[in-house]
Design a protein around this motif. Sequence first.
Motif, PDB file in Angstrom:
ATOM      1  N   LEU A 235       0.810  -1.214   0.000  1.00  0.00           N
ATOM      2  CA  LEU A 235       0.000   0.000   0.000  1.00  0.00           C
ATOM      3  C   LEU A 235       0.842   1.262   0.000  1.00  0.00           C
ATOM      4  N   ASP A 236       2.006   1.212   0.669  1.00  0.00           N
ATOM      5  CA  ASP A 236       2.803   2.424   0.824  1.00  0.00           C
ATOM      6  C   ASP A 236       4.047   2.419  -0.049  1.00  0.00           C
ATOM      7  N   GLU A 237       4.266   1.361  -0.786  1.00  0.00           N
ATOM      8  CA  GLU A 237       5.412   1.249  -1.686  1.00  0.00           C
ATOM      9  C   GLU A 237       6.739   1.448  -0.939  1.00  0.00           C
ATOM     10  N   GLN A 238       6.838   0.827   0.198  1.00  0.00           N
ATOM     11  CA  GLN A 238       8.053   0.932   1.009  1.00  0.00           C
ATOM     12  C   GLN A 238       8.821  -0.397   0.968  1.00  0.00           C
ATOM     13  N   LEU A 239      10.154  -0.245   0.905  1.00  0.00           N
ATOM     14  CA  LEU A 239      11.040  -1.413   0.996  1.00  0.00           C
ATOM     15  C   LEU A 239      11.826  -1.312   2.297  1.00  0.00           C
ATOM     16  N   VAL A 240      11.326  -1.958   3.315  1.00  0.00           N
ATOM     17  CA  VAL A 240      11.969  -1.935   4.628  1.00  0.00           C
ATOM     18  C   VAL A 240      12.072  -3.363   5.145  1.00  0.00           C
ATOM     19  N   THR A 241      13.093  -3.591   5.985  1.00  0.00           N
ATOM     20  CA  THR A 241      13.297  -4.942   6.546  1.00  0.00           C
ATOM     21  C   THR A 241      12.201  -5.322   7.530  1.00  0.00           C
ATOM     22  N   ALA A 242      11.500  -4.331   8.088  1.00  0.00           N
ATOM     23  CA  ALA A 242      10.426  -4.633   9.037  1.00  0.00           C
ATOM     24  C   ALA A 242       9.285  -5.387   8.384  1.00  0.00           C
ATOM     25  N   SER A 243       9.220  -5.360   7.037  1.00  0.00           N
ATOM     26  CA  SER A 243       8.170  -6.116   6.357  1.00  0.00           C
ATOM     27  C   SER A 243       8.320  -7.610   6.616  1.00  0.00           C
ATOM     28  N   ASP A 244       9.570  -8.069   6.727  1.00  0.00           N
ATOM     29  CA  ASP A 244       9.787  -9.496   7.039  1.00  0.00           C
ATOM     30  C   ASP A 244       9.306  -9.838   8.449  1.00  0.00           C
ATOM     31  N   MET A 245       9.364  -8.845   9.384  1.00  0.00           N
ATOM     32  CA  MET A 245       8.890  -9.122  10.736  1.00  0.00           C
ATOM     33  C   MET A 245       7.369  -9.252  10.769  1.00  0.00           C
ATOM     34  N   TYR A 246       6.681  -8.483   9.910  1.00  0.00           N
ATOM     35  CA  TYR A 246       5.231  -8.650   9.783  1.00  0.00           C
ATOM     36  C   TYR A 246       4.913 -10.060   9.270  1.00  0.00           C
ATOM     37  N   ALA A 296       2.597  -7.130  18.738  1.00  0.00           N
ATOM     38  CA  ALA A 296       3.734  -6.271  18.420  1.00  0.00           C
ATOM     39  C   ALA A 296       4.214  -6.465  16.985  1.00  0.00           C
ATOM     40  N   LEU A 297       3.996  -7.635  16.407  1.00  0.00           N
ATOM     41  CA  LEU A 297       4.500  -7.910  15.067  1.00  0.00           C
ATOM     42  C   LEU A 297       3.482  -7.569  13.973  1.00  0.00           C
ATOM     43  N   ILE A 298       2.225  -7.920  14.176  1.00  0.00           N
ATOM     44  CA  ILE A 298       1.220  -7.735  13.128  1.00  0.00           C
ATOM     45  C   ILE A 298       0.556  -6.366  13.341  1.00  0.00           C
ATOM     46  N   THR A 299       1.211  -5.356  12.837  1.00  0.00           N
ATOM     47  CA  THR A 299       0.729  -3.983  12.980  1.00  0.00           C
ATOM     48  C   THR A 299       0.701  -3.300  11.598  1.00  0.00           C
ATOM     49  N   ARG A 300      -0.007  -2.208  11.543  1.00  0.00           N
ATOM     50  CA  ARG A 300      -0.124  -1.484  10.267  1.00  0.00           C
ATOM     51  C   ARG A 300       1.160  -0.754   9.916  1.00  0.00           C
ATOM     52  N   HIS A 301       1.854  -0.230  10.881  1.00  0.00           N
ATOM     53  CA  HIS A 301       3.030   0.588  10.619  1.00  0.00           C
ATOM     54  C   HIS A 301       4.287  -0.162  11.056  1.00  0.00           C
ATOM     55  N   PRO A 302       5.341  -0.114  10.226  1.00  0.00           N
ATOM     56  CA  PRO A 302       6.541  -0.919  10.511  1.00  0.00           C
ATOM     57  C   PRO A 302       7.389  -0.391  11.653  1.00  0.00           C
ATOM     58  N   ASN A 303       7.274   0.852  11.975  1.00  0.00           N
ATOM     59  CA  ASN A 303       8.176   1.430  12.971  1.00  0.00           C
ATOM     60  C   ASN A 303       7.955   0.855  14.370  1.00  0.00           C
ATOM     61  N   SER A 304       6.753   0.342  14.658  1.00  0.00           N
ATOM     62  CA  SER A 304       6.460  -0.180  15.991  1.00  0.00           C
ATOM     63  C   SER A 304       6.810  -1.659  16.151  1.00  0.00           C
ATOM     64  N   ARG A 305       7.286  -2.248  15.111  1.00  0.00           N
ATOM     65  CA  ARG A 305       7.589  -3.672  15.184  1.00  0.00           C
ATOM     66  C   ARG A 305       8.993  -3.898  15.747  1.00  0.00           C
ATOM     67  N   PRO A 306       9.186  -4.972  16.499  1.00  0.00           N
ATOM     68  CA  PRO A 306      10.533  -5.295  16.978  1.00  0.00           C
ATOM     69  C   PRO A 306      11.384  -5.831  15.835  1.00  0.00           C
ATOM     70  N   ASP A 307      12.689  -5.637  15.953  1.00  0.00           N
ATOM     71  CA  ASP A 307      13.592  -6.189  14.943  1.00  0.00           C
ATOM     72  C   ASP A 307      14.034  -7.597  15.367  1.00  0.00           C
ATOM     73  N   PRO A 308      14.725  -8.333  14.525  1.00  0.00           N
ATOM     74  CA  PRO A 308      15.102  -9.711  14.863  1.00  0.00           C
ATOM     75  C   PRO A 308      15.972  -9.829  16.101  1.00  0.00           C
TER      76      PRO A 308
END
Length: 827
Positions: A235-246, A296-308
């Motif tokens: 939806l936001d056309e973002q390439l971030v590593t947090a997408s893998d955490m989702y 914490a992982l399944i959220t709309r925005h990637p910034n609130s997700r924990p990293d690996p």
Amino acid sequence: MLAVASSLFGRTNIAQSYVIGASAATTPSSSSSTLPQASFTPTFHVGPWKVQCASHKTTGKRVSVWSFDKRSQELERVGPTARERVLEVLKAEAGALRRLRHPSILEMVEPLEETRSELIFATEPLLSSLTQSIPGASRSPLVDLDEVEIQKGILQICKGLSFLHTSARLIHSNISSNNVMINASGDWKISGLGLTISLTQPDGSKTRWEFPTYDSRLTSHVQRSFDYMAPEYALDEQLVTASDMYSLGCLIFAVHNKGRPPFQNHGSLGGLRENAGKPLTGMENMDHDLKVLLGALITRHPNSRPDPTSLPSYAFFSSLPISTLNFLDRSTFASKSREEKVAFMKGLVAVLPTFSDGLRTRKILPSLVEEMKDTHLLPYILPNIFFISKTLPSSQFASVVLPSLKPLFAIKEPPQNMLTLLDNLNLLQEKTDKQTFKEHVLPLVYNALESEHALVQERALKTVPDLCESIDYAEVQSVLFPRVALVFTKTRILTVKVSTLECFLAMVKTLDQTSLTQKLVPLLSKIRTREPAVMIGTLAVQEAMGMKVDREAVATLVLPQLWAMSMGPLINIDQFQRFMNVIRKLGDRVEKEHTQFLKDSQRIEDRSGINGSSSVPTSTQTGADFESLVGGASATATGSRIGTVPSGTGGSSFEDDIWGSILASTPVQSPSPAPSHVVQRSMSAMTPPPTQLYSSPSTPVPSTAAKSPTPLRNQLPTMTSTSFNAHPPFQRNNNPQPPSISQPNYNFNLGGSPLQPMQPTPPTIPQQSQIPNYNIQLPPANFINQPLNPASLNSVLSPNVVHRPSPGNLTTQKPGKDAWGDFDPLS
């Protein structure tokens, strides 16, 4: 020929070097492999890939072969562009596995090979994909997963993602249960790397975003799944590593929800947009810590997700089993100090029951076996290994555990190792075949018996009774018994001495009578200690032997030792009574069996006397006259005279004459005359007139005695020089009716008072050298009117060997006809 040539050229190096498929399960693996055959599963599929177990033809190394058939129906349904796209993704996946090396990424063993018909490469051995092992799914899981193993697997995926994000600078972009593999050790490995997105281009610029598409005709393995796709990417056309955490959060949800992800988008971008930001449902039965993690992982925005790297700090992963597995991780355990390892191994035994059998076998056991190289840790590692081995199949124990244990069976130091091994001897015997146990495990017992530590010796001796029941008789007889006997003779420790006696008691059932009488009885007779425990232990062994060996050994060997031991100064009254009970018990056995033996011997000898009492069988013995039998009617008239007195003489019948053998024998020459004083003594003993030799008060001497062609001395039985009384006198019978006593009865009296009737002793068939030589010289029947010749009287009835009848066989009862049938004059 073209087909054969095409087939040969079409064969890959993997196909030539490996045995692929079901036949690989029977191929022996290399000795260095710690993977049991039971780890290899039938063929399964990962997207378009066909995954089969295989083994190297030379080394036996196990692998999993991935193959894709270019002629599959999946490619035939799509056009050339889609076909090229599928092949491009599959080749990219194999290429990424070859470049990326990490413990949490699937390891490639053989690189990709391409032919006209297939793509093929080989990886480490696998059990299944995560999709095929999710608990509670409709299909039967290939691997049974418990919560601890799931938690451990998630942490391993986190480590792999951390490597991809930080070191490789990649976004996986397709994390799903179908792209997570479970290897033979139970580890979770990341695969499906054909759609990874690099964060930067080779020139250093950022990678451009691409619009996601979904073709329902193709498998999700070669295209990104909208059910696991992060909202910011679509939806936001973002390439971030947090997408893998989702995507990882959706995978954790699916594993705990029978394989169903939190949202069903059905490959639609509109569905993904609609579900983005919705609260999660279906978590009513989940643990609170798990709910927190998913939130914490399944959220709309990637910034609130924990990293690996921060994900393991959540309470969901803080359980003791997870901490145990993290501490035992191979990548970090080697760097621990020896003190830390010892403390860990001591506490691991208490934690092992919380793990599933599969997790213990696949994850913990290989790590423990690897640490067995440190001999100082063995006393603490072995209890954990044996705890896990209880649930292992015999084949898996033989391939994984036994090779590491074999070197320990010959090591005597430290003694704690031998104690642990001896405590688990039953398990070793249960998990190994008979020949392997004899060759490799039994030396452990023998080495323990030779140990300098009394505790080790005593522990080894306690295993002997069970061994006597399970190992071969020859092994007990020739190897085990001598070693226990050596310990018995050398030890000065009371507990060890008593333990050896317990071993002897168990061996009595196995050893033969020769070993018991010639080895064990003399060994027990050498006991010098008089400690009650040793005496009672010896009593038990002697009692068991007394019921197995023959009566003679009991009477001459066992009972004397028991009497001697019963007089021990330290024996109390109860123990003495126990000795007496055993002595009476064994004594009764000797009395009963020996009495029966004598009766049986008497019966056999009596039968032998009947059959051999006469050199010429009579009609009463054989049931028919011999001459009548062989000569017909002509022999009937003459045959009746055999063994009888001629009827014309008027004498009684000699049909039952027991002296037939003597009467038919050749007279023996008389010895030289005895001195005169011997003759005088003999004559003085003969006070009755000579006419009483053949007479009784009522019966005269037969007149035919002097007319008999046979000398009278050859018609008399052997007797002592004093007197012989053989029942009622011989009487003439002119009555044609048979007399009341048809059996001949002799009454000889050469002394002053008649003797009691002499009963024959139990007859035996003597050897020729044992027959007494009777020299009988008797005067003729009319010697009364002749001058007395002292020389002739001296030789009357004087045997070379005097036979004294047993007093117990004398009786005054008048015998019947059958009484003389068993009498043997040569006995």
